[in-house]
Design a protein around this motif. Structure first.
Motif, mmCIF file in Angstrom:
data_model
loop_
_atom_site.group_PDB
_atom_site.id
_atom_site.type_symbol
_atom_site.label_atom_id
_atom_site.label_comp_id
_atom_site.label_asym_id
_atom_site.label_seq_id
_atom_site.Cartn_x
_atom_site.Cartn_y
_atom_site.Cartn_z
ATOM 1 N N PHE A 210 40.641 38.417 46.522
ATOM 2 C CA PHE A 210 40.665 37.363 47.550
ATOM 3 C C PHE A 210 40.214 38.001 48.851
ATOM 4 C CE2 PHE A 210 45.081 38.763 46.576
ATOM 5 C CZ PHE A 210 45.297 39.568 47.679
ATOM 6 N N LEU A 211 39.556 37.206 49.695
ATOM 7 C CA LEU A 211 38.975 37.828 50.893
ATOM 8 C C LEU A 211 40.006 38.060 52.004
ATOM 9 C CD1 LEU A 211 35.337 36.713 51.550
ATOM 10 C CD2 LEU A 211 36.257 38.462 50.070
ATOM 11 N N GLY A 212 40.986 37.205 52.139
ATOM 12 C CA GLY A 212 41.980 37.373 53.210
ATOM 13 C C GLY A 212 42.981 38.438 52.812
ATOM 14 N N GLN B 133 36.592 26.473 50.965
ATOM 15 C CA GLN B 133 37.845 26.410 50.212
ATOM 16 C C GLN B 133 38.897 27.145 51.035
ATOM 17 O OE1 GLN B 133 37.717 27.040 45.938
ATOM 18 N NE2 GLN B 133 35.796 25.951 45.749
ATOM 19 N N CYS B 134 39.144 28.419 50.720
ATOM 20 C CA CYS B 134 40.113 29.120 51.569
ATOM 21 C C CYS B 134 39.567 29.303 52.979
ATOM 22 C CB CYS B 134 40.514 30.456 50.954
ATOM 23 S SG CYS B 134 39.415 31.836 51.338
ATOM 24 N N GLY B 135 38.252 29.359 53.111
ATOM 25 C CA GLY B 135 37.640 29.410 54.434
ATOM 26 C C GLY B 135 37.551 30.786 55.054
ATOM 27 N N PHE B 136 37.978 31.808 54.338
ATOM 28 C CA PHE B 136 38.002 33.126 54.968
ATOM 29 C C PHE B 136 36.588 33.679 55.165
ATOM 30 C CE2 PHE B 136 39.548 37.414 55.885
ATOM 31 C CZ PHE B 136 40.706 37.127 56.581
ATOM 32 N N CYS B 137 35.692 33.297 54.265
ATOM 33 C CA CYS B 137 34.313 33.751 54.381
ATOM 34 C C CYS B 137 33.521 32.895 55.350
ATOM 35 C CB CYS B 137 33.628 33.654 53.008
ATOM 36 S SG CYS B 137 33.526 31.939 52.420
ATOM 37 N N THR B 138 34.075 31.725 55.676
ATOM 38 C CA THR B 138 33.298 30.692 56.359
ATOM 39 C C THR B 138 32.750 31.111 57.727
ATOM 40 O OG1 THR B 138 34.603 29.051 55.158
ATOM 41 C CG2 THR B 138 33.345 28.253 57.042
ATOM 42 N N CYS B 169 31.782 35.435 49.143
ATOM 43 C CA CYS B 169 32.751 34.347 49.049
ATOM 44 C C CYS B 169 33.374 34.454 47.670
ATOM 45 C CB CYS B 169 32.084 32.987 49.209
ATOM 46 S SG CYS B 169 33.221 31.627 48.848
ATOM 47 N N ARG B 170 34.689 34.440 47.605
ATOM 48 C CA ARG B 170 35.363 34.584 46.319
ATOM 49 C C ARG B 170 35.775 33.243 45.726
ATOM 50 N NH1 ARG B 170 35.203 37.809 42.007
ATOM 51 N NH2 ARG B 170 37.194 38.788 41.460
ATOM 52 N N CYS B 171 35.712 32.192 46.509
ATOM 53 C CA CYS B 171 36.276 30.907 46.055
ATOM 54 C C CYS B 171 35.254 29.943 45.466
ATOM 55 C CB CYS B 171 36.960 30.186 47.205
ATOM 56 S SG CYS B 171 38.319 31.079 47.961
ATOM 57 N N THR B 172 34.086 29.829 46.081
ATOM 58 C CA THR B 172 33.251 28.653 45.819
ATOM 59 C C THR B 172 32.197 28.850 44.743
ATOM 60 O OG1 THR B 172 31.585 29.359 47.413
ATOM 61 C CG2 THR B 172 33.389 27.983 48.243
HETATM 62 S S1 FES Z 1 36.017 29.939 50.703
HETATM 63 FE FE1 FES Z 1 37.405 31.520 50.161
HETATM 64 S S2 FES Z 1 36.176 33.249 50.303
HETATM 65 FE FE2 FES Z 1 34.760 31.669 50.606
#
Ligand code: FES
Ligand code: FES
Lengths: 794, 197
Positions: A210-212, B133-138, B169-172
């Motif tokens: 996960f990125l965070g 999604q989680c938005g961390f990469c956004t 990005c890990r989510c999308t």
């Molecule tokens: S939306 Fe979660 S890392 Fe891109």
């Protein structure tokens, strides 16, 4: 600035349309996330906060001879250095199911990167440098790194004196849990087989990545308790583990969910939560901890690497006769979610196929490797990789089409699982395969153009390694089955608090749950459910915290089902109360108040015939309707420890993939051209988010197929690649087009007929890519990830 | 040391900066601009991407001292930056006040159309396309994608992939990120052509 800043806020969202379930409404947190305003757990700030840092063991298995913290403590700017001896309560261990994990190492370390001491200082660099001055003397202990060394006669015990509830039925104390499943008679059925296929498969250790990063802020409060802002998957599970080691009652540990930068299972276990609270309570100051990427690789559990042995038989007309398998999962140094992963791996090991006669065994080991636990797909991923390879081998041996062979043996509604549990909702396995096969194939040699080859579309990409020479195409298929929700008798409930009132002349619903929004879009769906059930447009999502009952974990594809179910249920109860108020106030005006089925829609009370009875604003006036309710899906039971029989699962979820790859056979480079998916979702509450989940899950499966593996040195049990430089996850260049075909066959047991969706696409993605590479190269490829040397034989 | 530089068009100074501090750390911890993210701090993920004198860089790899006298645009300034660019302000650098950037308040948007939020086209497209999604990469992706569309108003898919290849990005699974950039480009072209998308 005073107090804690960058804490989560209410999310209020209106809608010009109904904005209910089935619509692709947009995320209520979307605007905050694109402006940089969304408060992630690493963004928290408090005016006099300290920074915490964790010193981790450099050894994988070693006695802690001595720890000297004096020099570290003497550094200017350092406020505290704590070790095991400083722990304040009698309880010094925690864990999801088995409390075997010390808050800080005691006596010995069991894996590389285990926390040994924690430091608080006024600058993160000061804390880091102070930690480097802590002197630890280790005495090496013999290592346990695999099944042979774990079960050897003189094997050191990873945990001495185990008293957990699995020790009574495991054959060795270095086995966390063992689950056999016996159904029918595999040896008898084997005699009917015309072909038998055997295979051994190895699944590498995957990281959630996960990125965070793991992070949070603990603020001591005046009553001796602590406020903890953190990114997690399950607030109440954390709370249950945190409070006892702090020596505090649970009500004195007040947790709020901060912005979560992805999870995928990696936040099911505690990371920095307890450490930050300990430092905050010890120093009387707010303490923030943020792992960097290196530390994050040590800060959470990974996907279990596995060795799997399978035998299948089939008759010459293509019917499966039997299956035997043995799955060995490496759980690493602490139990984490290993027992439940064993339950999944065993109960789902036959895949989505009809096989009446099975002999299955799954175990998880304790070793000195990094602890493994939850990750998207949870035990079902490893099994799917192996049984899908077996299916191809069988089809080939029988001379049958690989997809047709699967369809011939595909389970359907009514099929009995190896556990004896009937599949009692749609199981469109054959149909998903049909759909994914029916999608148009991407054109061949897309990289060719009049100006020569576009290297960006070839294996090797911009490294410019080929212009098409030696490039071969392959196509592969796979399908999988995943359970939804927590299984095996777990009381898997959720809680929702819903409030309805008139604000500024408009009816507004507020939804408050402890559900961890980790990116999946639960907050979007909760607003949609409230609109559908309560007929409002404005919905406020309250930040998740422990001031409301547990929502259970954001895992196992369960949140839309279970917390969604809880929100729906609470909304229905609120609706009843609102209607009672209406009947009380207005019942005499119109007979329909007493006789008709009433609904809330468009801010009004209407009859099922569509007649408007009243405006919600007039019904409610200044009354507030609010209630909090727990909600449960139908119960499950534990698997029998000898036979594995039992109705252990709540619901099943199915996805199928077709992978198209191009392989540069000379250099062993793989380019995945397309990864198509078909999935049954029961009911797409938010189609946009559903497709996003499927594409994201598919990509994580692709990562395992060709790139991702945590490499643990077998000689030292040390992690060799804890960075994004050396642990590669798919970039936008590695990720192909992912067309998605969504099927909606309702499950009558579930709210709105929905099916949990997050994990199924992670299962079949990996074996589909492997199958495509095998198809291109003719190689056997029994290991993930596939590396160039596996393809070139060098 | 003290570092003077321009952030989102306004002059700022950061005091007591350590030698080893990165631009990312100064933005997040000293200037109260945590929009740029810290997913790896080793130049591999792009979550910390900002524009430094117009060029997208990983701010975790830039030593704070290196930005003395230079111009930085972060995600917090992106909406104003894009607006001013559209209005012809040279390189969009007319600026966002620090306290405004710290408290970026988009107007509440509609759940369906996202209308009326005051966001930049690329920000709006990310929301509309489901790219978050989680938005961390956004934040990093937005800065990189905005820069791409600035120099190439109708990028091909290969162009988009190339420009965003440094942003994990890990989510999308990236598909909806591609959709978002395509959408923003299409809307930009429609605007130029006077038709709506
Ligand atoms: S939306 Fe979660 S890392 Fe891109
Ligand atoms: S945080 Fe700068 S590249 Fe990852």
């Amino acid at each position: 600035m005073a107090g804690v800043t960058r804490t989560p806020t209410n999310l209020t969202q209106g809608s010009k349309t109904k904005g209910g379930i089935g619509e692709s409404t947009l995320r209520p947190d979307g605007t905050l996330k694109v402006t940089g305003e969304f408060a992630y757990s690493s963004d928290l700030w408090h005016e006099d906060m300290l920074w915490g840092f964790t010193l981790r063991s450099t050894e994988a298995h070693a006695e802690l001879v001595s720890i000297d913290t004096s020099e570290a403590l003497a550094q200017p700017g350092v406020y505290a250095v704590l070790t095991y001896d400083d722990l304040p309560a009698d309880v010094k261990h925690y864990g999801l199911e088995i409390q075997d994990t010390p808050v800080l190492a005691h006596g010995k370390v069991r894996h590389h990167g285990e926390p040994v001491a924690i430091v608080a200082a006024d600058h993160p660099e000061t804390a880091r440098r102070a930690a480097a001055k802590i002197k630890i003397e280790y005495r090496q202990l013999p290592l346990v790194t695999d099944e042979a060394s774990a079960l050897a006669e003189d094997a050191p015990l990873i945990h001495e004196g185990r008293d957990d509830h699995h020790i009574g039925h495991v054959p060795h104390p270095n086995i966390v849990h063992r689950q056999p499943i016996i159904r029918g008679n595999a040896d008898e059925a084997r005699k009917k087989a015309d072909v038998i296929v055997e295979g051994e498969y190895v699944f590498g250790m995957q990281d959630q990545a996960f990125l965070g990063p793991e992070s949070g802020l603990a603020v001591p409060s005046e009553d001796g308790g602590v406020e903890l802002y953190v990114a997690t998957q399950w607030l109440h599970s954390d709370l249950r583990q945190i409070a006892p080691v702090l020596g505090l009652p649970e009500e004195k540990v007040r947790m709020t969910l901060s912005g979560v930068g992805g999870a995928f299972g990696g936040r099911e276990d505690i990371s920095m939560q307890i450490h930050a609270c300990l430092l905050a309570l010890h120093t009387g100051k707010p303490v923030k901890i943020v792992y960097n990427r290196f530390e994050s690789f040590f800060g959470h559990v990974h996907r279990h690497p596995a060795k799997l042995w399978y035998e299948h038989g089939a008759t010459k007309d293509g019917k499966l006769t039997h299956m035997k398998c043995r799955i060995v999962l490496d759980g690493g140094a602490y139990a984490s979610a290993s027992p439940a992963v064993v339950g999944n791996a065993s109960s789902l090991s036959a895949g989505p196929y009809v096989i009446d006669d099975v002999e299955i065994e799954a175990i998880a080991l304790y070793t000195n490797n990094p602890p493994c636990g939850a990750m998207r797909g949870f035990g079902a991923v490893q099994a799917c990789f192996a049984y899908e390879a077996q299916m191809d081998k069988l089809a080939d041996k029988l001379g049958l089409d690989r997809v047709a062979f699967r369809q011939l043996n595909a389970m359907e509604q009514g099929t009995i699982m190896p556990t004896g549990q009937p599949v009692d909702s749609p199981a469109p396995v054959a149909e998903l395969l049909r759909r994914v096969k029916a999608m148009p194939l991407p054109p061949e040699r897309q990289w060719e153009s009049s100006e020569g080859a576009d290297v960006r579309q070839l294996p090797g990409g911009l490294s410019n390694t080929t212009h098409g020479e030696g490039v071969v195409r392959g196509v592969g298929y796979a399908v999988g089955i995943k359970n939804v929700g927590f299984s095996e008798g777990f009381d898997d409930y959720s809680t929702a608090k819903v409030r309805m009132e008139v604000v500024a002349g408009e009816p507004v619903a507020t939804v408050h749950t402890a559900m961890a929004e980790v990116g999946q879009g639960g907050v979007t769906v909760h607003a949609q459910i409230a609109r559908t059930e309560l007929g409002v447009t404005q919905v406020t999502i309250h930040p998740a915290d422990t001031q409301v009952g547990s929502a259970g974990s954001t895992s196992a594809s369960r949140q839309t089902y279970v917390t969604g179910g809880a929100v729906k249920n609470a909304c229905e109860l609120v609706r009843e109360k609102v209607l009672e108020i209406g009947r009380r106030k207005m019942g005499t005006f119109h007979p329909a108040w007493a006789t008709a089925e009433l609904l809330l829609e468009g801010g009004k009370v209407i009859t099922d015939g569509g007649e408007v009875l009243a405006d919600l604003v007039d019904v409610l006036e200044d009354e507030v309707v609010e209630l909090e309710e727990e909600w449960r899906h139908r119960p499950t039971v534990a698997f029998d420890l000898e036979t594995g029989q039992g109705d252990g699962h709540v619901q099943y979820s199915f996805a199928a993939h077709r992978a198209v790859v191009e392989v540069d056979t000379e250099l062993g480079l793989v380019k995945v051209i397309e990864l198509a998916c078909a999935q049954d979702v029961g009911k797409a509450l938010n189609p946009l988010s559903v497709v996003g989940q499927i594409q994201g899950g598919t990509t994580q499966g692709l990562g395992v197929a060709v790139m991702e593996e945590i490499i643990v040195d077998p000689k030292t049990a040390k992690v060799r690649n804890p960075s994004f430089t050396d642990y590669l996850i798919p970039t936008i260049l590695d990720t192909p087009t992912i067309p998605v075909d969504v099927l909606e066959l309702a499950d009558e047991h579930a709210p709105y007929g929905l099916r949990g969706i997050g994990e199924a696409p992670t299962l079949s993605s990996t074996p589909a890519v492997l199958a495509a590479i095998r198809n291109a190269t003719g190689l056997e490829l029994n290991k993930t990830p596939v590396r160039p040397e596996h393809l070139t034989g060098t | 040391m003290r570092v003077n530089f321009t952030v989102n068009g306004r002059k700022q100074e950061a005091d007591d900066v350590w030698e080893g501090e990165s631009l990312l750390y100064v933005l997040r911890e000293r200037l109260g601009l945590p929009g740029s993210k810290n997913a790896c701090e080793q130049g591999e993920c792009g979550s910390c991407t900002v524009r430094l004198d117009g060029v997208p860089v990983c701010s975790c790899l830039v030593a704070a001292g290196q930005v003395e006298g230079r111009e930085v645009v972060t995600v917090e300034g992106l909406a104003d930056f894009a607006k001013q660019r559209a209005e012809g302000c040279a390189s969009g650098a007319c600026g966002t006040e620090l306290n405004k950037a710290q408290q970026w308040q988009a107007k509440p948007a509609d759940s369906q159309t996202g209308e009326g939020s005051g966001l930049s086209p690329i920000q709006q497209a990310f929301i509309d396309a489901g790219a978050v999604q989680c938005g961390f990469c956004t934040p990093g992706l937005l800065v990189a994608a905005d820069e791409l569309l600035e120099r190439n108003t109708s990028p091909s898919d290969a162009d988009i992939r190339e420009a965003l290849s440094g942003n994990l990005c890990r989510c999308t699974g990236y598909e909806k990120i591609l959709d978002a950039v395509r959408l923003a480009a299409a809307r930009g072209e429609a605007e130029t052509a006077g038709t709506g998308v």
